[in-house]
Structure formats: structure tokens, C-alpha cells
Design a protein around this motif. Structure first.
Motif, short mmCIF file in Angstrom:
data_model
loop_
_atom_site.label_atom_id
_atom_site.label_comp_id
_atom_site.label_asym_id
_atom_site.label_seq_id
_atom_site.Cartn_x
_atom_site.Cartn_y
_atom_site.Cartn_z
N GLU A 50 0.80 -1.23 0.00
CA GLU A 50 0.00 0.00 0.00
C GLU A 50 0.83 1.27 0.00
O GLU A 50 0.65 2.16 -0.84
CB GLU A 50 -0.93 -0.01 1.23
CG GLU A 50 -1.96 1.09 1.22
CD GLU A 50 -3.19 0.69 0.44
OE1 GLU A 50 -4.28 1.06 0.85
OE2 GLU A 50 -3.05 0.00 -0.58
N VAL A 51 1.76 1.40 0.95
CA VAL A 51 2.56 2.62 1.07
C VAL A 51 3.44 2.84 -0.16
O VAL A 51 3.44 3.93 -0.75
CB VAL A 51 3.39 2.63 2.37
CG1 VAL A 51 4.33 3.83 2.39
CG2 VAL A 51 2.46 2.68 3.59
N SER A 80 2.98 1.82 -3.17
CA SER A 80 2.10 2.13 -4.30
C SER A 80 1.64 3.58 -4.26
O SER A 80 1.64 4.27 -5.29
CB SER A 80 0.89 1.19 -4.29
OG SER A 80 0.06 1.44 -5.40
N ASN A 81 1.28 4.08 -3.08
CA ASN A 81 0.79 5.45 -2.99
C ASN A 81 1.91 6.48 -3.22
O ASN A 81 1.69 7.54 -3.79
CB ASN A 81 0.14 5.70 -1.62
CG ASN A 81 -1.11 6.55 -1.74
OD1 ASN A 81 -1.84 6.45 -2.72
ND2 ASN A 81 -1.39 7.37 -0.73
N LEU A 82 3.13 6.14 -2.79
CA LEU A 82 4.27 7.03 -3.04
C LEU A 82 4.60 7.08 -4.53
O LEU A 82 4.96 8.14 -5.06
CB LEU A 82 5.49 6.56 -2.23
CG LEU A 82 5.36 6.74 -0.71
CD1 LEU A 82 6.54 6.08 -0.01
CD2 LEU A 82 5.26 8.21 -0.34
N ILE A 83 4.45 5.95 -5.22
CA ILE A 83 4.66 5.94 -6.67
C ILE A 83 3.61 6.81 -7.35
O ILE A 83 3.91 7.57 -8.28
CB ILE A 83 4.62 4.49 -7.21
CG1 ILE A 83 5.82 3.70 -6.68
CG2 ILE A 83 4.65 4.49 -8.75
CD1 ILE A 83 5.76 2.21 -6.99
N LEU A 84 2.34 6.69 -6.90
CA LEU A 84 1.27 7.51 -7.48
C LEU A 84 1.59 9.00 -7.33
O LEU A 84 1.41 9.77 -8.27
CB LEU A 84 -0.07 7.17 -6.82
CG LEU A 84 -1.30 7.93 -7.35
CD1 LEU A 84 -2.54 7.04 -7.28
CD2 LEU A 84 -1.56 9.21 -6.54
N ALA A 115 1.52 13.28 3.31
CA ALA A 115 0.11 12.91 3.14
C ALA A 115 0.00 11.59 2.38
O ALA A 115 -0.80 10.72 2.73
CB ALA A 115 -0.63 14.02 2.39
N ALA A 116 0.82 11.43 1.33
CA ALA A 116 0.80 10.18 0.56
C ALA A 116 1.15 9.00 1.47
O ALA A 116 0.47 7.96 1.46
CB ALA A 116 1.78 10.27 -0.61
N ALA A 117 2.22 9.15 2.26
CA ALA A 117 2.64 8.06 3.14
C ALA A 117 1.65 7.85 4.28
O ALA A 117 1.33 6.72 4.65
CB ALA A 117 4.03 8.37 3.70
N GLY A 118 1.16 8.96 4.86
CA GLY A 118 0.25 8.86 6.00
C GLY A 118 -1.08 8.22 5.64
O GLY A 118 -1.57 7.34 6.35
N ILE A 119 -1.67 8.66 4.52
CA ILE A 119 -2.95 8.10 4.07
C ILE A 119 -2.80 6.62 3.75
O ILE A 119 -3.64 5.80 4.13
CB ILE A 119 -3.48 8.88 2.86
CG1 ILE A 119 -3.92 10.28 3.28
CG2 ILE A 119 -4.66 8.14 2.21
CD1 ILE A 119 -4.21 11.21 2.12
N ALA A 158 -2.28 -6.37 -6.29
CA ALA A 158 -2.64 -5.63 -7.50
C ALA A 158 -3.44 -4.38 -7.17
O ALA A 158 -3.22 -3.32 -7.78
CB ALA A 158 -3.45 -6.53 -8.44
N GLU A 159 -4.35 -4.47 -6.21
CA GLU A 159 -5.23 -3.35 -5.92
C GLU A 159 -4.63 -2.35 -4.94
O GLU A 159 -5.15 -1.25 -4.76
CB GLU A 159 -6.57 -3.86 -5.37
CG GLU A 159 -7.66 -2.81 -5.45
CD GLU A 159 -8.97 -3.27 -4.85
OE1 GLU A 159 -9.57 -2.48 -4.08
OE2 GLU A 159 -9.39 -4.40 -5.15
N ALA A 160 -3.51 -2.71 -4.29
CA ALA A 160 -2.88 -1.82 -3.31
C ALA A 160 -2.62 -0.46 -3.93
O ALA A 160 -2.07 -0.36 -5.02
CB ALA A 160 -1.58 -2.44 -2.81
N GLY A 161 -3.01 0.57 -3.22
CA GLY A 161 -2.77 1.93 -3.69
C GLY A 161 -3.96 2.59 -4.33
O GLY A 161 -3.98 3.82 -4.47
#
Length: 432
Positions: free
Chosen positions: A68-69, A71-75, A363-367, A117-120
Motif C-alpha cells: 500500500e505505502v 504504491s501510494n508514493l509511486i502515485l 500525506a501520501a505516506a500517512g494516508i 494488485a489493488e494496493a494503492g
């Protein structure tokens, strides 16, 4: 006071963004929880016990947790358009592959890979909304987006129930047809995302120059007003408020996925057909959509978050307790309606909290941290219900367990609010 320009811009970006991401989340949620309907026939076909099913259904969230983390940092780095498209296409392919499950090992493996696959996706959308909407408007917008979860239940339940009736066509079981057909929209819309989604307000050619300039300036001012020290990635991961929100979300996730994964079996225990289970399971979700939107708007209008989370969690807990004593289909439907409303209504005000004190990479990492840690409740809740069901022969013990988690969420919300109040008082006294 809201200006005409602000009203016009926010209306335009709401209509452009929110209906589309609602459709994406609706597809995601159906693919995530349709396992609950598959279980009505798959468990018997493959010889799965309640424990095996509960662990397999919940193991999705272990894959989700691990990726999850990152993936969100990549986004945050490459942009929502490319990354959300990647997420949707890969989860669609894995979801369709669930039709190939032949035993426990393949069941566990594919559910885990579906989580990877769905993480992020979900925290990515929450982060994406923070690029476009001021904080004071975010709970209502988040509610519209998250209304897709109960909508997915309302729309997906009858569809899933009907697809199970395709048993035997071309030699496939009904649950295999369900996985294949319900996976197709994820792949199609994954491609659509590449052409439709706009990464940032600066790139929004569908806004006029004046509208775009106002939105960019407004969001930059809001970002600048946040605590500077919280902008680093590690600040987002280590903030005690992030950890507290993760624990709160843990209880709500346990409740949400108890509904999504086990409600069909609870209803089925009254001797109904798969199609009728789908119809009945859709009714509480309709009320949940209404309750979620009304509750979120009230939260935005009053500016209050804490008691809106607490009250919703306690309502859901009460519904689960009521479900343990329900002896008729109508009573179960009332109980599930209370749980649906409570779980759904708790989430928009809860998700409005992290971006009030985090921005940028933090925010990306925290969320993502809140979502990944919190979603482990989606593993613990369904897994414990399966194990307790096999041990006691009843759903009651598992429902009590999940109700207790929701009460803990309510208590932690109050503790977090009290700590924030003390911090605000201390900061004010220092400034004066």
C-alpha cells in the motif's frame, strides 16, 4: 463566504471527477467482496471450511498491507492517471483468474495477489481528492466517492446472485462465470483512465484559465498553511495521529468486510436462493448510501469530525449485536441496515482528518499507512468469524468480536480528539 467563482469551479470539478471515480471504486469493491457470493456455491464445490474461506477472503488485505505505502508514493511521483490505470488493469486480470481456483493453495495465492494488485487504489484516490478540493469541502466529496462501496453492494449483490444461476453453461460453475464477467469492467475502465483522468489542477484544460488559476492558488495556499515539519515521508509514517487513525480504521474495516464477505452466508442460512440472497443483501446498502451522504454533509456544515465518527461506529456495533439475536430474515435485514449505515457514515469524516495535518509526501505516506494498517481489520474480522463459526457452529461470537473492535474505534477517536484539543490549547498559550 463562498464566491460565485468558487461555487462554479467546485461544481465543475465535482461533476468531472467524482462520478468517474465513484464508478472506479464501485468496480473495485465488487471485485473485492464478490467472494462472499462465490462462497454460496464455491465452498461446497471445493470443500472449503468456514475457516479456510475466512482466511482466504481476508488474506487479500495482507497483500494490500505490504504494497500500500510504496504504491501510494509511486502515485504521488508518477501521477494518478498512469498509476490508477495500472492498478485497475492488473487487479481485473487477477480477479478474473479467480475462476481458475481449484483448491486451498490457489485460493490463498490469488486472493493475496489481488490485494497486491489493488494496493494503492483507495488511498490514491483519497490523496487525489486532496489535490483538487479544499479541506472544508472534502468530507462531502469523499462521501460521494465512498458511497460507491454501499452502491456496489446494492447493485452488485443482485448481479452476483443472478450470475451464480449460470451454473453449468459451457461447463463452468456459476461462481466461475461471476468472477470472469465481473472482472471485465476493471480492465476496460483501466484503459479509460489513461484518457480521462487529469493528474493535477495545473493540467486541467477543461477549466478556463481564470478557473484554473483560482484553483491552483487556493490549493497552494492551503498546502502552505500546514505544518512544515510534517512534509517528509517519515513524518507521515511515524506521526502518532496516523497510528491512532489506523487503529480507528481497523475497526471500521473489520465491520465493512464482515458485511461484504459474510452477509450473504448469514442471509443464506434462512434457506433462500442465491438470487434472493442478492436482492435482500442490496436493501441495507441503499439506506447506507443515503445515511453516508447526509452524515458527511452535516459533518462538513458543522465542521465537526470526532462525534460523527464515534456515533457511526457505535451504531454499527449495535447493529452487529442485534444481528446475533435475529431469528427472521426481516430482523437480520434491519440489523444489517444499522451496520451498513454506521460503517458507511463513519468513513468520510474519518478520511477528512489526515489531510488536515499532513501534506505532500507525508500525506501520501500517512494516508497509505492508515489504509494499509487499518485494512488489516479486513483480514482479522472475516478470518475470526470463520474460525469462530467452525468452533461454535454460530456466527454470534464472531459478530460480537467485530462489534467490540468498533467500540474500540469509537474510544480511540475520543482519545485522539482530546489529545488534539490539549495540543491546540498549549499552542495558543505559547503564542500569547
Amino acid at each position: 463566504m463562498t464566491s460565485d467563482r468558487e461555487t462554479r469551479v467546485l461544481r465543475k470539478i465535482t461533476w468531472r471527477i467524482v462520478p468517474f471515480i465513484m464508478v472506479l471504486y464501485l468496480i473495485a469493491f465488487i471485485d473485492r467482496v464478490n467472494i462472499g457470493f462465490a462462497s454460496l456455491t464455491m465452498n461446497q464445490d471445493l470443500g472449503f471450511s468456514s475457516t479456510v474461506f475466512g482466511v482466504g477472503a481476508g488474506i487479500f488485505f495482507l497483500g494490500y498491507f505490504l504494497f500500500e505505502v510504496p504504491s501510494n508514493l509511486i502515485l504521488h511521483k508518477v501521477g494518478a492517471r498512469i498509476w490508477i490505470a495500472r492498478v485497475m488493469i492488473t487487479w481485473g486480470l487477477v480477479s478474473g483468474a479467480m475462476a481458475l481456483v481449484q483448491g486451498t493453495t490457489s485460493f490463498y495465492t490469488l486472493r493475496f495477489l489481488l490485494g497486491v494488485a489493488e494496493a494503492g487504489f483507495f488511498p490514491g484516490i483519497i490523496l487525489y481528492l486532496s489535490y483538487w478540493f479544499p479541506a472544508r469541502r472534502r468530507a462531502a466529496v469523499t462521501a460521494m466517492f465512498m458511497a460507491a462501496a454501499p452502491l456496489a453492494t446494492a447493485i452488485g449483490s443482485p448481479i452476483s446472485g443472478a450470475l451464480l444461476e449460470m451454473h453449468g453453461i459451457w461447463g463452468l460453475a456459476g461462481w466461475q462465470w461471476m468472477f470472469i464477467i465481473e472482472a471485465v469492467p476493471a480492465v476496460i475502465f483501466g484503459v479509460v483512465v489513461l484518457f480521462f483522468l487529469t493528474d493535477r489542477p495545473e493540467k486541467a484544460k477543461w477549466l478556463t484559465d481564470d478557473e484554473r488559476a483560482w484553483l491552483v492558488k487556493t490549493m497552494e495556499q492551503e498546502q502552505a498553511g500546514k505544518v512544515k515539519a510534517s512534509h517528509g515521508i517519515w513524518a507521515g509514517l511515524a506521526d502518532v495521529r496516523v497510528l491512532a487513525l489506523s487503529l480507528i480504521y481497523f475497526g471500521t474495516s473489520a465491520g465493512l468486510y464482515t458485511l461484504g464477505i459474510w452477509a450473504p452466508q448469514i442471509i443464506k442460512s434462512f434457506g433462500l436462493s442465491s438470487f434472493h440472497v442478492g436482492l435482500i443483501n442490496s436493501i441495507p446498502a441503499v439506506f447506507a448510501v443515503i445515511g453516508m451522504i447526509v452524515w458527511a454533509r452535516h459533518s462538513d456544515r458543522t465542521g465537526e469530525r470526532t462525534w460523527h465518527v464515534v456515533g457511526a461506529c457505535l451504531l454499527a456495533a449495535a447493529g452487529l449485536v442485534f444481528a446475533t439475536g435475529a431469528t427472521t430474515v426481516f430482523a437480520v435485514m434491519i440489523a444489517l441496515t444499522l451496520v451498513n449505515i454506521g460503517i458507511s457514515a463513519s468513513k468520510p469524516p474519518l478520511w477528512s482528518m489526515p489531510t488536515m495535518f499532513l501534506s505532500g509526501p507525508a500525506a501520501a505516506a500517512g494516508i497509505a499507512t492508515i489504509n494499509s494498517l487499518g485494512n488489516l481489520g479486513g483480514f482479522v474480522g472475516p478470518s475470526m468469524i470463520g474460525w469462530i463459526k467452525d468452533t461454535t457452529g454460530s456466527f454470534a461470537g464472531g459478530l460480537y468480536f467485530v462489534a467490540a473492535l468498533l467500540v474500540i474505534s469509537a474510544v480511540v477517536t475520543l482519545i485522539l480528539a482530546r489529545g488534539a484539543s490539549r495540543e491546540a490549547t498549549r499552542t495558543a498559550s505559547i503564542q500569547h
